[in-house]
Write a protein that holds these residues in place. Sequence first.
Motif, PDB file in Angstrom:
ATOM      1  N   THR A   1      43.820   9.272 -38.158  1.00 28.10           N
ATOM      2  CA  THR A   1      43.573   8.348 -37.050  1.00 28.10           C
ATOM      3  C   THR A   1      43.666   6.890 -37.487  1.00 28.10           C
ATOM      4  O   THR A   1      43.434   6.565 -38.653  1.00 28.10           O
ATOM      5  CB  THR A   1      42.197   8.607 -36.406  1.00 28.10           C
ATOM      6  OG1 THR A   1      42.078   7.774 -35.249  1.00 28.10           O
ATOM      7  CG2 THR A   1      41.052   8.269 -37.362  1.00 28.10           C
ATOM      8  N   GLY A   2      43.992   6.051 -36.554  1.00 28.66           N
ATOM      9  CA  GLY A   2      43.991   4.609 -36.796  1.00 28.66           C
ATOM     10  C   GLY A   2      42.711   3.954 -36.291  1.00 28.66           C
ATOM     11  O   GLY A   2      42.502   2.757 -36.482  1.00 28.66           O
ATOM     12  N   LEU A   3      41.851   4.743 -35.631  1.00 33.59           N
ATOM     13  CA  LEU A   3      40.607   4.183 -35.108  1.00 33.59           C
ATOM     14  C   LEU A   3      39.674   3.828 -36.263  1.00 33.59           C
ATOM     15  O   LEU A   3      39.272   4.707 -37.028  1.00 33.59           O
ATOM     16  CB  LEU A   3      39.925   5.185 -34.173  1.00 33.59           C
ATOM     17  CG  LEU A   3      40.747   5.583 -32.941  1.00 33.59           C
ATOM     18  CD1 LEU A   3      40.058   6.717 -32.191  1.00 33.59           C
ATOM     19  CD2 LEU A   3      40.950   4.387 -32.041  1.00 33.59           C
ATOM     20  N   PRO A   4      39.315   2.542 -36.422  1.00 38.16           N
ATOM     21  CA  PRO A   4      38.526   2.108 -37.584  1.00 38.16           C
ATOM     22  C   PRO A   4      37.213   2.869 -37.756  1.00 38.16           C
ATOM     23  O   PRO A   4      36.850   3.225 -38.880  1.00 38.16           O
ATOM     24  CB  PRO A   4      38.266   0.619 -37.314  1.00 38.16           C
ATOM     25  CG  PRO A   4      39.372   0.211 -36.408  1.00 38.16           C
ATOM     26  CD  PRO A   4      39.688   1.418 -35.571  1.00 38.16           C
ATOM     27  N   GLU A   5      36.517   3.176 -36.667  1.00 36.44           N
ATOM     28  CA  GLU A   5      35.217   3.850 -36.794  1.00 36.44           C
ATOM     29  C   GLU A   5      35.347   5.333 -37.170  1.00 36.44           C
ATOM     30  O   GLU A   5      34.375   5.951 -37.578  1.00 36.44           O
ATOM     31  CB  GLU A   5      34.398   3.708 -35.503  1.00 36.44           C
ATOM     32  CG  GLU A   5      34.979   4.422 -34.295  1.00 36.44           C
ATOM     33  CD  GLU A   5      36.080   3.661 -33.563  1.00 36.44           C
ATOM     34  OE1 GLU A   5      36.587   4.216 -32.582  1.00 36.44           O
ATOM     35  OE2 GLU A   5      36.448   2.539 -33.966  1.00 36.44           O
ATOM     36  N   ALA A   6      36.544   5.898 -37.068  1.00 36.12           N
ATOM     37  CA  ALA A   6      36.747   7.313 -37.373  1.00 36.12           C
ATOM     38  C   ALA A   6      37.630   7.523 -38.605  1.00 36.12           C
ATOM     39  O   ALA A   6      37.925   8.644 -38.970  1.00 36.12           O
ATOM     40  CB  ALA A   6      37.381   8.009 -36.171  1.00 36.12           C
ATOM     41  N   ARG A   7      38.016   6.449 -39.264  1.00 38.43           N
ATOM     42  CA  ARG A   7      39.005   6.505 -40.331  1.00 38.43           C
ATOM     43  C   ARG A   7      38.427   7.034 -41.641  1.00 38.43           C
ATOM     44  O   ARG A   7      37.322   6.708 -42.029  1.00 38.43           O
ATOM     45  CB  ARG A   7      39.541   5.093 -40.554  1.00 38.43           C
ATOM     46  CG  ARG A   7      40.899   5.030 -41.158  1.00 38.43           C
ATOM     47  CD  ARG A   7      41.422   3.610 -41.222  1.00 38.43           C
ATOM     48  NE  ARG A   7      41.790   3.146 -39.886  1.00 38.43           N
ATOM     49  CZ  ARG A   7      41.917   1.879 -39.557  1.00 38.43           C
ATOM     50  NH1 ARG A   7      41.712   0.931 -40.425  1.00 38.43           N
ATOM     51  NH2 ARG A   7      42.261   1.554 -38.335  1.00 38.43           N
TER      52      ARG A   7
END
Length: 126
Positions: A109-115
């Motif tokens: 993922t590219g989502l910072p909070e899920a990276r």
Amino acid sequence: MSDAREEGGFWLYDLRVETVLDGRAPVCRHVEGESFRVEGETLVFDGAQRVSMYALAALLPLLPARQRPTDAADWMSTDAEVACPDPHCGGRFRIVRAGRRWFDHAATTGLPEARGTPYWQQEDGQ
């Protein structure tokens, strides 16, 4: 029933895309048997294998769909050959599912909070 590992990720099929000819002479540069693999988001060409960029442009939208699990009756599961986009060309491309590969959501993922650590930097070498 899914195991705990499947709750945080997904499976994709590795693919093999092979050039086949249907009896008509190819107009474009298609050589019977030349191929490449799709592993996750990566196109893997061995040696001096080549693919026409126009044919590749026609194939690219279909590859992610072919990587995903589909119903057995879905055309994406049953129709394995794609014609060259030139209507006068005899070239075709056979897309075969060749095993499955697990991807962790945090590694893709590219989502910072899920990276997490990108899958291509992990020690197992995917």
